[in-house]
Design an enzyme around this catalytic site. Structure first.
Site, mmCIF file in Angstrom:
data_model
loop_
_atom_site.group_PDB
_atom_site.id
_atom_site.type_symbol
_atom_site.label_atom_id
_atom_site.label_comp_id
_atom_site.label_asym_id
_atom_site.label_seq_id
_atom_site.Cartn_x
_atom_site.Cartn_y
_atom_site.Cartn_z
ATOM 1 N N PHE A 146 0.856 -1.188 0.000
ATOM 2 C CA PHE A 146 0.000 0.000 0.000
ATOM 3 C C PHE A 146 0.892 1.238 0.000
ATOM 4 O O PHE A 146 1.644 1.475 0.943
ATOM 5 C CB PHE A 146 -0.960 0.065 1.196
ATOM 6 C CG PHE A 146 -1.843 1.288 1.105
ATOM 7 C CD1 PHE A 146 -3.003 1.263 0.361
ATOM 8 C CD2 PHE A 146 -1.468 2.492 1.705
ATOM 9 C CE1 PHE A 146 -3.793 2.415 0.221
ATOM 10 C CE2 PHE A 146 -2.252 3.640 1.572
ATOM 11 C CZ PHE A 146 -3.420 3.593 0.827
ATOM 12 N N ASP A 233 9.325 3.098 2.156
ATOM 13 C CA ASP A 233 8.104 3.860 2.420
ATOM 14 C C ASP A 233 7.790 3.729 3.904
ATOM 15 O O ASP A 233 7.202 2.754 4.358
ATOM 16 C CB ASP A 233 6.945 3.336 1.571
ATOM 17 C CG ASP A 233 5.644 4.125 1.816
ATOM 18 O OD1 ASP A 233 5.598 4.905 2.788
ATOM 19 O OD2 ASP A 233 4.684 3.940 1.049
ATOM 20 N N LYS A 274 2.362 11.309 7.145
ATOM 21 C CA LYS A 274 1.531 11.102 8.330
ATOM 22 C C LYS A 274 2.078 11.784 9.589
ATOM 23 O O LYS A 274 1.912 12.983 9.735
ATOM 24 C CB LYS A 274 1.308 9.599 8.522
ATOM 25 C CG LYS A 274 0.428 9.040 7.398
ATOM 26 C CD LYS A 274 -0.102 7.646 7.645
ATOM 27 C CE LYS A 274 -1.135 7.291 6.577
ATOM 28 N NZ LYS A 274 -0.838 6.129 5.793
HETATM 29 C C1 LIG Z 1 -0.952 6.184 4.284
HETATM 30 C C2 LIG Z 1 0.149 5.661 3.458
HETATM 31 C C3 LIG Z 1 0.511 6.248 2.222
HETATM 32 C C4 LIG Z 1 -0.303 7.349 1.591
HETATM 33 O O1 LIG Z 1 -0.380 8.493 2.351
HETATM 34 P P1 LIG Z 1 -1.530 9.582 2.061
HETATM 35 O O2 LIG Z 1 -1.157 10.743 2.917
HETATM 36 O O3 LIG Z 1 -2.826 8.950 2.463
HETATM 37 O O4 LIG Z 1 -1.495 9.880 0.615
HETATM 38 C C5 LIG Z 1 1.616 5.759 1.559
HETATM 39 N N1 LIG Z 1 2.317 4.737 2.053
HETATM 40 C C6 LIG Z 1 2.014 4.136 3.221
HETATM 41 C C7 LIG Z 1 2.858 3.012 3.718
HETATM 42 C C8 LIG Z 1 0.915 4.570 3.953
HETATM 43 O O5 LIG Z 1 0.574 3.959 5.096
#
Ligand SMILES: *Cc1c(COP(=O)(O)O)cnc(C)c1O
Length: 426
Positions: A146, A233, A274
């Site tokens: 994701f 990520d 985040k």
């Molecule tokens: C939440 C998330 C994203 C995307 O972030 P948004 O601010 O919702 O666009 C990308 N990678 C990971 C691992 C995430 O948990």
């Protein structure tokens, strides 16, 4: 609007239902206030927040230091665009790069934007530094990943709900099994067009899948061997969530004791979002050293809001809070306690199969089929009992409270969770 003051939960839900696109399926609770580990609904009922806005609110709701920085900057200068310099961005850039041990940062707003930025950076590096022929760069990704919901990102997702009828898709991605080093080496060995390997240190949305011990380190070594960029990520796993400042922590200056002694898995490109703002404001970042980041030149990439003064001030305050309140340490200790308590409970019940996770990013697996409603029903019952959590995929419930929780609160929450689950015994 006076209407907001008299809104009941039912009214608020009806408004969203009628006037908002149905791109989410929320738990039926309408929140109007947050403080620390707690949120309140419009009827005044208080809940423990066990989602933390998907780990954006690690520092707790409405942290006074973060909100204070935001308000002060908002009253001074909010946005200049990058057409001009501002007096906060450079200070933030110095702070964030020194915190995570990189030469440079490229500031963006959302997580998906930061992932997009990292992919563009990696591709450009592949052409200009690795010498891959035009339009031939490939990036290796993992199954069940994701990384957000843009057109390119869903092109390499294997979630049918996120993908179907959004084609045509972006080319240039190779999908391999997560936590499989053989698959990674075979892909890299046979393909000199690969420029990067994009990976989540723990697959959060997929259901908090923690890879085998040593996987990240060995994957990084393979990337190095084949001249491929290791792209982490850490949008969800970063900023102390997993008990260290980063789940790939190694060469950073966070000075928490769980950093030293762990193998260094320093990403070539690090993606944050985040909790980089403590959930107060959209702040994301891509970090890399000069040999990579310097391929980006004026005009190649940008964002009107990326690196704005409010975001910069909020980012500094949010990282300060993580350090000052030793949130990595707290997440580590409370995570151990949480899993230990649940592991005591699980043998006494048939509803939950197991608990897994790191730090305060955990999940329980419900003993039912993936398409059953049990996990949803449990979350509804938890809500009644004053704790908010959400199923991830079918029969998995993620538990990720703010990291400012204390031990007494955590034990109270364990009690709510176990008592609630017991009522589901057949
Ligand atoms: C939440 C998330 C994203 C995307 O972030 P948004 O601010 O919702 O666009 C990308 N990678 C990971 C691992 C995430 O948990």
């Amino acid at each position: 609007m006076a209407i907001l003051e008299t809104l009941t939960s039912k009214d608020a839900i009806a408004l969203e239902e009628k006037h908002g696109a149905h791109n989410y399926h929320p738990l039926p609770v309408v929140l109007s206030k947050g403080e620390g580990v707690f949120v309140w609904d419009v009827e005044g009922k208080k809940y423990y927040d066990f989602l933390s806005a998907y780990s954006a609110v690690n520092q707790g709701h409405c942290h006074p230091k973060i909100v204070g920085a935001m308000v002060e900057q908002a009253q001074t200068l909010t946005l200049t665009s990058r057409a001009f310099y501002n007096d906060v961005l450079g200070v933030y850039e110095k702070y964030v790069t020194s915190t995570f041990g990189f030469d440079k940062v490229l500031p963006m707003n959302t997580g998906a934007e930061a992932v997009e930025t990292a992919l563009k950076l990696c591709r450009k590096w592949g052409y200009e530094k690795k010498g891959i022929a035009e339009n031939e760069v490939e990036i290796v990704v993992c199954e069940n990943n994701f990384h957000g919901r843009t057109t390119t990102i869903i092109s390499f997702s294997n979630d049918p709900v996120a993908r179907k009828n959004f084609g045509p898709y972006t080319n240039g991605f190779i999908k391999i099994e997560y936590d499989n080093l053989t698959a990674l080496e075979e892909t890299l060995k046979d393909n000199s067009n690969v420029a990067g390997f994009l990976v989540e240190p723990i697959q959060g949305e997929a259901g908090v899948y923690v890879p085998s011990e040593g996987y990240l380190k060995k994957a990084k070594d393979l990337c190095k061997k084949y001249n491929v960029l290791f792209i982490a990520d850490e949008v969800q796993t970063g900023i102390a969530r997993t008990g260290r400042l980063l789940a790939t922590c190694g060469n950073c200056s966070c000075a928490d004791k769980h950093c030293s002694g762990t193998p260094e898995v320093k990403a070539d490109i690090l993606i944050l979002g985040k909790a980089l703002s403590g959930g107060a404001y959209p702040v994301s970042a891509v970090l890399a050293n000069d040999d990579i980041m310097n391929v980006i030149q004026p005009g190649n990439h940008g964002s009107t809001f990326g690196g704005n003064p409010v975001a910069a001030k909020v980012g500094i305050a949010a990282l300060d809070v993580v350090k000052e309140e030793k949130l990595a340490q707290n997440a580590f200790d409370l995570g151990e306690l949480f899993r230990a308590e649940l592991n005591k409970f699980i043998p006494t019940c048939t509803v939950v199969n197991s608990v897994r996770g790191k730090g305060l990013l955990n999940a329980i697996l419900i003993n039912d089929t993936e398409d059953s409603s049990t996990a949803w029903d449990i979350c509804m019952a938890l809500k009644e009992n004053g704790l908010l959590a959400k199923p991830t995929h079918g029969n998995i419930i993620r538990f990720a409270p703010p990291l400012v929780m204390n031990k007494e609160q955590l034990l109270a929450c364990v009690s709510i969770i176990t008592t609630t689950i017991k009522t589901f015994e057949k």
